[in-house]
Design an enzyme around this catalytic site. Sequence first.
Site, PDB file in Angstrom:
ATOM      1  N   TYR A 157       0.741  -1.309  -0.112  1.00  9.15           N
ATOM      2  CA  TYR A 157      -0.154   0.052  -0.039  1.00  9.15           C
ATOM      3  C   TYR A 157       0.762   1.267   0.085  1.00  9.15           C
ATOM      4  CZ  TYR A 157      -4.540   2.680   0.727  1.00  9.15           C
ATOM      5  OH  TYR A 157      -5.243   3.354   0.136  1.00  9.15           O
ATOM      6  N   LYS A 164      -3.231   8.661   2.434  1.00 10.93           N
ATOM      7  CA  LYS A 164      -4.550   8.423   3.152  1.00 10.93           C
ATOM      8  C   LYS A 164      -4.314   8.933   4.685  1.00 10.93           C
ATOM      9  CE  LYS A 164      -7.165   6.301   0.248  1.00 10.93           C
ATOM     10  NZ  LYS A 164      -8.157   7.138  -0.444  1.00 10.93           N
TER      11      LYS A 164
HETATM   12  P1  NAD Z   1     -12.146   3.029  -8.525  1.00 11.06           P
HETATM   13  O1  NAD Z   1     -10.989   2.837  -9.501  1.00 11.06           O
HETATM   14  O2  NAD Z   1     -13.288   2.659  -8.857  1.00 11.06           O
HETATM   15  O3  NAD Z   1     -12.304   4.512  -8.218  1.00 11.06           O
HETATM   16  C1  NAD Z   1     -11.235   5.361  -8.227  1.00 11.06           C
HETATM   17  C2  NAD Z   1     -11.535   6.645  -9.044  1.00 11.06           C
HETATM   18  O4  NAD Z   1     -10.476   7.840  -8.840  1.00 11.06           O
HETATM   19  C3  NAD Z   1     -11.732   6.363 -10.495  1.00 11.06           C
HETATM   20  O5  NAD Z   1     -13.133   6.830 -10.679  1.00 11.06           O
HETATM   21  C4  NAD Z   1     -10.925   7.264 -11.043  1.00 11.06           C
HETATM   22  O6  NAD Z   1     -11.580   7.885 -12.585  1.00 11.06           O
HETATM   23  C5  NAD Z   1     -10.856   8.268  -9.963  1.00 11.06           C
HETATM   24  N1  NAD Z   1      -9.822   9.240 -10.457  1.00 11.06           N
HETATM   25  C6  NAD Z   1      -8.500   8.908 -10.451  1.00 11.06           C
HETATM   26  N2  NAD Z   1      -7.446  10.084 -10.965  1.00 11.06           N
HETATM   27  C7  NAD Z   1      -8.563  11.034 -10.940  1.00 11.06           C
HETATM   28  C8  NAD Z   1      -8.486  12.505 -11.327  1.00 11.06           C
HETATM   29  N3  NAD Z   1      -7.145  12.844 -11.667  1.00 11.06           N
HETATM   30  N4  NAD Z   1      -9.362  13.237 -11.337  1.00 11.06           N
HETATM   31  C9  NAD Z   1     -10.640  12.713 -10.810  1.00 11.06           C
HETATM   32  N5  NAD Z   1     -10.817  11.305 -10.787  1.00 11.06           N
HETATM   33  C10 NAD Z   1      -9.802  10.640 -10.587  1.00 11.06           C
HETATM   34  O7  NAD Z   1     -11.659   2.654  -7.158  1.00 11.06           O
HETATM   35  P2  NAD Z   1     -12.664   2.446  -5.667  1.00 11.06           P
HETATM   36  O8  NAD Z   1     -12.062   1.362  -4.950  1.00 11.06           O
HETATM   37  O9  NAD Z   1     -13.960   2.737  -6.037  1.00 11.06           O
HETATM   38  O10 NAD Z   1     -12.104   3.836  -4.954  1.00 11.06           O
HETATM   39  C11 NAD Z   1     -12.654   4.779  -4.489  1.00 11.06           C
HETATM   40  C12 NAD Z   1     -12.132   5.462  -3.100  1.00 11.06           C
HETATM   41  O11 NAD Z   1     -12.435   4.574  -2.455  1.00 11.06           O
HETATM   42  C13 NAD Z   1     -10.705   5.778  -3.517  1.00 11.06           C
HETATM   43  O12 NAD Z   1     -10.431   6.790  -2.486  1.00 11.06           O
HETATM   44  C14 NAD Z   1     -10.069   4.438  -2.911  1.00 11.06           C
HETATM   45  O13 NAD Z   1      -8.674   4.974  -2.090  1.00 11.06           O
HETATM   46  C15 NAD Z   1     -11.095   4.145  -1.582  1.00 11.06           C
HETATM   47  N6  NAD Z   1     -11.077   2.831  -0.883  1.00 11.06           N
HETATM   48  C16 NAD Z   1     -11.110   1.788  -1.780  1.00 11.06           C
HETATM   49  C17 NAD Z   1     -10.847   0.575  -1.180  1.00 11.06           C
HETATM   50  C18 NAD Z   1     -11.014  -0.660  -1.863  1.00 11.06           C
HETATM   51  O14 NAD Z   1     -10.588  -1.723  -1.268  1.00 11.06           O
HETATM   52  N7  NAD Z   1     -11.437  -0.679  -3.161  1.00 11.06           N
HETATM   53  C19 NAD Z   1     -10.973   0.429   0.327  1.00 11.06           C
HETATM   54  C20 NAD Z   1     -10.899   1.593   0.999  1.00 11.06           C
HETATM   55  C21 NAD Z   1     -10.900   2.897   0.377  1.00 11.06           C
HETATM   56  O1  0WE Z   2      -6.823   3.115  -2.017  1.00 16.00           O
HETATM   57  C1  0WE Z   2      -6.786   1.914  -2.567  1.00 16.00           C
HETATM   58  C2  0WE Z   2      -6.689   1.812  -3.959  1.00 16.00           C
HETATM   59  C3  0WE Z   2      -5.225   2.675  -4.146  1.00 16.00           C
HETATM   60  C4  0WE Z   2      -4.852   2.800  -5.758  1.00 16.00           C
HETATM   61  C5  0WE Z   2      -4.842   1.636  -6.434  1.00 16.00           C
HETATM   62  C6  0WE Z   2      -4.275   1.879  -7.972  1.00 16.00           C
HETATM   63  C7  0WE Z   2      -4.210   0.538  -8.849  1.00 16.00           C
HETATM   64  C8  0WE Z   2      -4.437   1.256 -10.306  1.00 16.00           C
HETATM   65  C9  0WE Z   2      -4.128   3.852  -6.063  1.00 16.00           C
HETATM   66  N1  0WE Z   2      -3.449   4.111  -7.148  1.00 16.00           N
HETATM   67  C10 0WE Z   2      -3.355   3.195  -7.974  1.00 16.00           C
HETATM   68  N2  0WE Z   2      -3.079   3.028  -9.268  1.00 16.00           N
HETATM   69  C11 0WE Z   2      -3.161   2.383 -10.287  1.00 16.00           C
HETATM   70  O2  0WE Z   2      -2.464   2.515 -11.485  1.00 16.00           O
HETATM   71  N3  0WE Z   2      -7.346   0.815  -1.916  1.00 16.00           N
HETATM   72  C12 0WE Z   2      -7.766   0.955  -0.596  1.00 16.00           C
HETATM   73  C13 0WE Z   2      -7.361  -0.403  -2.473  1.00 16.00           C
HETATM   74  C14 0WE Z   2      -6.166  -1.316  -2.211  1.00 16.00           C
HETATM   75  O3  0WE Z   2      -4.897  -0.983  -3.017  1.00 16.00           O
HETATM   76  C15 0WE Z   2      -4.075  -1.802  -2.386  1.00 16.00           C
HETATM   77  C16 0WE Z   2      -4.502  -2.367  -1.439  1.00 16.00           C
HETATM   78  C17 0WE Z   2      -5.965  -2.055  -1.228  1.00 16.00           C
HETATM   79  C18 0WE Z   2      -6.677  -2.753  -0.249  1.00 16.00           C
HETATM   80  C19 0WE Z   2      -2.593  -1.587  -2.618  1.00 16.00           C
HETATM   81  C20 0WE Z   2      -1.673  -2.570  -2.157  1.00 16.00           C
HETATM   82  C21 0WE Z   2      -2.306  -3.316  -0.731  1.00 16.00           C
HETATM   83  C22 0WE Z   2      -3.537  -3.103  -0.588  1.00 16.00           C
END
Ligand code: NAD
Ligand code: 0WE
Length: 278
Positions: A157, A164
């Site tokens: 991460y 974060k």
């Molecule tokens: P996702 O890939 O569906 O969403 C990420 C979004 O970020 C995308 O819609 C992308 O278009 C947008 N984005 C990236 N660069 C951008 C920019 N320059 N301008 C505008 N938008 C931009 O994935 P997700 O998991 O739904 O992520 C949404 C949020 O939830 C993130 O902040 C992520 O860190 C957080 N989150 C995700 C998880 C997980 O496990 N998936 C867990 C906890 C928190």
């Molecule tokens: O916040 C996130 C996603 C973070 C994320 C993921 C990507 C993949 C594609 C940020 N930037 C990128 N850039 C890319 O090009 N999460 C909480 C989901 C997530 O991501 C991980 C996790 C978890 C959970 C990465 C490593 C370990 C655990």
Amino acid sequence: MLLKDKRFVVTGIASKLSIAWAIAEALHREGASLILTYPNEKMKKRVEKAAEAFAAERILPCDVASDDDIDACFAKVAAHWPDGIDGVIHAIGFAPIEQLNGDFTEVTTREGSAIAHDISSYSFVALAKASRHLLAMRQGSLLTLTYQGSTAVLPNYNVMGMAKASLEASVRYLAASLGGEGIRVNAISAGPIRTLAASGIKSFRRMLDINAKIAPLQRNVSQIEVGNAAVFLLSPWASGITGEILFVDAGFNTVAISEQLLSIAADNNDNNDSCRGD
Ligand code: NAD
Ligand code: 0WE
């Protein structure tokens, strides 16, 4: 109909798996009106799909790397809803993929760190600046998405953990800054969910399995569970809550060692001849 006649701007929809998709779905279900944003032409079609599904009134371009984009976007929001909005949802996180694979000290770069913090953390403050006057008119609130990697270490991460932590601090500073105008600012810390942002992450599958083995609910959370918590935080029922990080993670963050992990360790011990049995 918890959010009848309420108006929200939702960022971060990239696919049906997006947390933002489920938040928009839950807001729509509760009677809210929506404006959705997309970062670039490639994403526009996907956000159009969501707009159709949730009867969104507008879709607007908004790349959060650009102040011009953010200003133009909220100028259009203000033109559409001149007497204000009830909330802005920030569901955006990004770091260059090579930052998220390998030893933290080795793979983290100045450039990677700058991008991660700009897109994943500062952008929340930027959205707050641009929406402040519209939110103040209706005592609206801001909501962002975070992850426990901000306060505890897990493999890969990496710089996103730093970003974060910064994002969560911004929730508290924004809450203090905007509280006088009646604007609330909160975050949901979601457990791991398979979305596009999880794609390309080494051993994400195993991470999900381990989470389910430690969490009190013995499973992972779904996008819609995050959506439902978002409805609450954005609703008048949460009128006394600001500066808060609400965990929606099946309880994972509250446990050090689970019964399930203990029995796995015992099995490993039984299978290992060189160890004393217990
Ligand atoms: P996702 O890939 O569906 O969403 C990420 C979004 O970020 C995308 O819609 C992308 O278009 C947008 N984005 C990236 N660069 C951008 C920019 N320059 N301008 C505008 N938008 C931009 O994935 P997700 O998991 O739904 O992520 C949404 C949020 O939830 C993130 O902040 C992520 O860190 C957080 N989150 C995700 C998880 C997980 O496990 N998936 C867990 C906890 C928190
Ligand atoms: O916040 C996130 C996603 C973070 C994320 C993921 C990507 C993949 C594609 C940020 N930037 C990128 N850039 C890319 O090009 N999460 C909480 C989901 C997530 O991501 C991980 C996790 C978890 C959970 C990465 C490593 C370990 C655990």
